[in-house]
Design a protein around this motif. Sequence first.
Motif, short mmCIF file in Angstrom:
data_model
loop_
_atom_site.label_atom_id
_atom_site.label_comp_id
_atom_site.label_asym_id
_atom_site.label_seq_id
_atom_site.Cartn_x
_atom_site.Cartn_y
_atom_site.Cartn_z
N ALA A 1 3.53 -5.53 12.18
CA ALA A 1 3.19 -4.88 10.93
C ALA A 1 2.52 -3.62 11.06
O ALA A 1 1.92 -3.03 9.93
CB ALA A 1 2.18 -5.88 10.50
N ASP A 2 2.49 -2.82 12.25
CA ASP A 2 1.24 -1.78 12.34
C ASP A 2 2.09 -0.47 11.51
O ASP A 2 3.55 -0.48 11.29
CB ASP A 2 1.28 -1.27 13.51
CG ASP A 2 -0.04 -1.86 14.25
OD1 ASP A 2 -0.81 -2.58 13.64
OD2 ASP A 2 -0.21 -1.48 15.43
N PRO A 3 1.50 0.58 10.80
CA PRO A 3 2.11 1.60 10.34
C PRO A 3 2.66 2.32 11.34
O PRO A 3 2.35 2.50 12.57
CB PRO A 3 0.62 2.36 10.06
CG PRO A 3 -0.38 1.48 10.00
CD PRO A 3 -0.15 0.47 10.86
N HIS A 4 3.73 2.83 10.92
CA HIS A 4 4.73 3.41 11.82
C HIS A 4 5.55 4.58 11.18
O HIS A 4 5.81 4.53 9.75
CB HIS A 4 5.74 2.60 12.37
CG HIS A 4 6.62 1.90 11.43
ND1 HIS A 4 6.28 0.96 10.53
CD2 HIS A 4 7.88 2.06 10.89
CE1 HIS A 4 7.18 0.50 9.93
NE2 HIS A 4 8.16 1.14 10.26
N LEU A 5 5.96 5.58 11.74
CA LEU A 5 6.92 6.53 11.19
C LEU A 5 8.23 6.16 10.87
O LEU A 5 9.03 5.87 12.12
CB LEU A 5 6.87 7.92 12.28
CG LEU A 5 7.74 8.94 11.85
CD1 LEU A 5 7.14 9.60 10.52
CD2 LEU A 5 7.64 10.14 12.89
N SER A 6 8.48 5.99 9.84
CA SER A 6 9.91 5.23 9.45
C SER A 6 11.09 6.29 9.23
O SER A 6 12.08 5.80 9.32
CB SER A 6 9.75 4.16 8.37
OG SER A 6 9.42 4.94 7.29
N SER A 7 10.75 7.46 8.85
CA SER A 7 11.59 8.51 8.63
C SER A 7 10.85 9.91 8.92
O SER A 7 9.90 10.17 8.60
CB SER A 7 12.05 8.36 7.19
OG SER A 7 13.04 9.43 7.02
N ASN A 8 11.92 10.65 9.47
CA ASN A 8 11.70 12.05 9.74
C ASN A 8 12.73 13.05 9.34
O ASN A 8 13.54 12.99 9.80
CB ASN A 8 11.08 12.53 11.38
CG ASN A 8 10.56 13.68 11.49
OD1 ASN A 8 10.69 14.62 10.47
ND2 ASN A 8 10.24 13.99 12.60
N ARG A 9 12.45 13.82 8.08
CA ARG A 9 13.66 14.49 7.56
C ARG A 9 12.95 16.04 7.51
O ARG A 9 12.62 16.72 6.44
CB ARG A 9 13.73 14.21 5.90
CG ARG A 9 14.11 12.55 6.02
CD ARG A 9 14.34 12.19 4.51
NE ARG A 9 13.29 12.49 3.67
CZ ARG A 9 12.01 11.67 3.79
NH1 ARG A 9 12.01 10.51 4.52
NH2 ARG A 9 11.08 11.97 2.92
N ILE B 1 5.76 7.17 6.02
CA ILE B 1 4.96 6.40 6.83
C ILE B 1 5.19 4.89 6.40
O ILE B 1 4.70 4.88 5.06
CB ILE B 1 3.41 6.59 7.06
CG1 ILE B 1 3.44 8.20 7.66
CG2 ILE B 1 2.83 5.44 7.83
CD1 ILE B 1 3.75 8.20 9.03
N SER B 2 5.54 3.80 6.95
CA SER B 2 5.66 2.64 6.38
C SER B 2 4.67 1.65 7.26
O SER B 2 4.57 2.04 8.33
CB SER B 2 7.06 1.97 6.34
OG SER B 2 7.81 2.98 5.87
N TYR B 3 4.36 0.43 6.61
CA TYR B 3 3.64 -0.52 7.37
C TYR B 3 4.02 -1.88 6.80
O TYR B 3 4.60 -2.13 5.68
CB TYR B 3 2.20 -0.48 7.44
CG TYR B 3 1.58 -0.36 5.91
CD1 TYR B 3 1.04 -1.71 5.50
CD2 TYR B 3 1.56 0.48 4.98
CE1 TYR B 3 0.51 -1.84 4.38
CE2 TYR B 3 1.07 0.50 3.71
CZ TYR B 3 0.30 -0.75 3.42
OH TYR B 3 -0.11 -0.92 2.03
N GLY B 4 3.96 -2.85 7.62
CA GLY B 4 4.35 -4.41 7.23
C GLY B 4 5.68 -4.70 7.97
O GLY B 4 6.58 -3.85 8.18
N ARG B 5 5.80 -5.85 7.95
CA ARG B 5 7.02 -6.54 8.93
C ARG B 5 8.33 -6.27 8.07
O ARG B 5 9.31 -5.95 8.54
CB ARG B 5 6.98 -7.94 9.11
CG ARG B 5 5.56 -8.27 10.06
CD ARG B 5 5.48 -9.71 10.13
NE ARG B 5 4.12 -10.17 10.68
CZ ARG B 5 4.00 -10.58 11.86
NH1 ARG B 5 5.06 -10.43 12.78
NH2 ARG B 5 2.79 -10.71 12.20
#
Length: 699
Positions: free
Chosen positions: A258-266, A272-276
Amino acid sequence: MPDDQQSPIEVTRQALSDVVATLREFPQDCRLDSTVPPGLDGVTLSTLLNFPAAAEALNRMRRRWPPGFYSLFVAVSSLIPQILQMYGWRPDALRQPGRVMAAALADPNLRQLIVTTGQVANEMREADVGEQRAEQNPIMFGIGRTPQTLMHHIAAEVVARGTPFGRMLQVMLGPESPSILGNPSEKGIGNMQPHEFSRVGWPKLSHISDQIEIEHELTAASAPGNAAAQVAKCMVGLCWSMAAMASLVQPGIFIAEADPHLSSNRNGQLTISYGRGTHLLINYQPASMISVVEICLAALAEPDITACDLMWMAAGAATTEFVRAGTGADPVAPRSSLYDTFLSHRGLDAKSRLAHALRQHGEPRRVFLDCLTMPHGVINRAFVFGSLARSKSVMVVDTSNFSGSAWCRKELWFSEILGRHGRLQLTRETLDKTLELLARTDSSTEESEPRHGEEEFIYRIAPRIMRDFDYELRAPNRASAKSKGLDVSLLAPVEGLIGRADVAASVLAETVLGMLREVTSTPASEERNDLWCAALQLTLAAIGPEVRARSKMEVRGGVDRLNALVSRILSKDIQNHPVFQAAAPRYLALVASVVLIDLAGFALDQIAVDVIEKLTNGVAFLHNQTLVLDVRDPGPKRDLHFRLLMAAIRSNLGGLTILQTAADPVHELEIDGETLSVLPCVTLYPGMEDLFAEAHGSS
């Protein structure tokens, strides 16, 4: 630390034996509930200390486990840093701030993240968006966490890249696992708690770029004469053992997911997304994981089986139980391909006769022969061992040269151990007897690869692309092309056809090619990237109006990969290759088609198949839901096809494969310093050329 008198193999063998015994005793009701338990909802690894009730919720879950399971999980995890440190790993040095910054600045991608982090932090200060204020407002939480999340990501990547087998650890145990395992515990050695474990990397085992990274890591350690070869097998076994244990417990315990994470790098535009719900999550069937660990255990004593072999044998034997994609999504059965019979044979002795027999008798749909069944976005080793593990039976075609092939011996060893576990039936027949049996096999009208779990792919691709087409935060797209003064009116003819059911495939293909012809004829400029990306996003939507992917995040990820491939083509000057220039619209259509194939899980509908065949005619051919590049003839066209294939793979796109001949095995070559040996390929032996008559149009 392991006893000084014990080797890593001995320590790992004992650990894997303990895991097998524990898995067999684990009560099934411990993992029936896949929801997040009370007390853990909204909790992340980074905020765990802020929720006092979370610790008790974790303890309640652990109390349901068999005695010793928790301590075994932690103990097995601690063996990884112990063994790595025996071979010189020093995680404390990797975490030093100066070392982290120096390593990040030396990497172009991480350097860009550092620049972006500074820009975001400045903008937050100017807008008075503080961490505390952001956390009080859920809508602003992702914004407030951005600088911290990015710096955390950078530090974790630096540690992973400085850790032996770092990519494998990230995929198998979680993106931060090298950092977690490098943190000393009260006993002086790192370990991993169950709530620190993460399954978010498991789907990446089917991503070709991740497969190649892992393959390179293991190959380097398994080189002849390398003392670390056995250590590599230990690492594979320990990682799969932890994955096996994680498959038995209630998934809600993995709060790191569920931690915040880098979901896209363009190219500096970040999400930045968070949650399962922002991850694609899979879980493995517990029963299959027992045999996975036993395969790893047996392989430790088998000299023919390398760490690379073991990695993809285990991945093939690990049966996916369910897939969850998107916030609030229910777990669904995975899409999978099953075979009645896998033909294990020596190509030199038998491939041509087997292939012709299958074609002559209607190509029985459930028989696996590697030259007739295309690799779907996987490297060779994963393709072969994964297909074998998904077969009900293996027929060894016993010819004079069978035992002389290392590949054949590996297939036989894997078949035998799966047979002992009741996973398949193994038979050995002469070539003549095999041909006789194939002649009796029913030629059904089913798909060449029978599939299950179609509900896994339910999210329509085209509508999502069109919703993001003019969204400034999803650049490059039409919005960014328009803002740079580019002629976006060139896109109008294709846009006008999207959603129309009365358009013939030939008309749609000609309209798309006409648009791409106009786009590629525009004067070269730095902004060309935006117009090309917009045109290909539109092409993607046009050729697959009803094609489905798993989720919104998956579609957006596919568009990101498309944009990355366009950027690579332009940065590597591939667009100026004479062969590319002679058929630029068709090669660009090939790019969009590869992305669609990947997003659809290699299951295009007939409309998309018809359009793609017309779009790519003359440059590639579609076979068994895969686009094939013919590289049999040396020359400029083969050179271009290699460069395109490598660019696609570096963009994590696996919908391309190559057609080669046994007399000229081009997969042994290197392109730009990278070996082609792991790439998906189809090899033709003498007498098999007629089996791929459709390739002649793309030569």
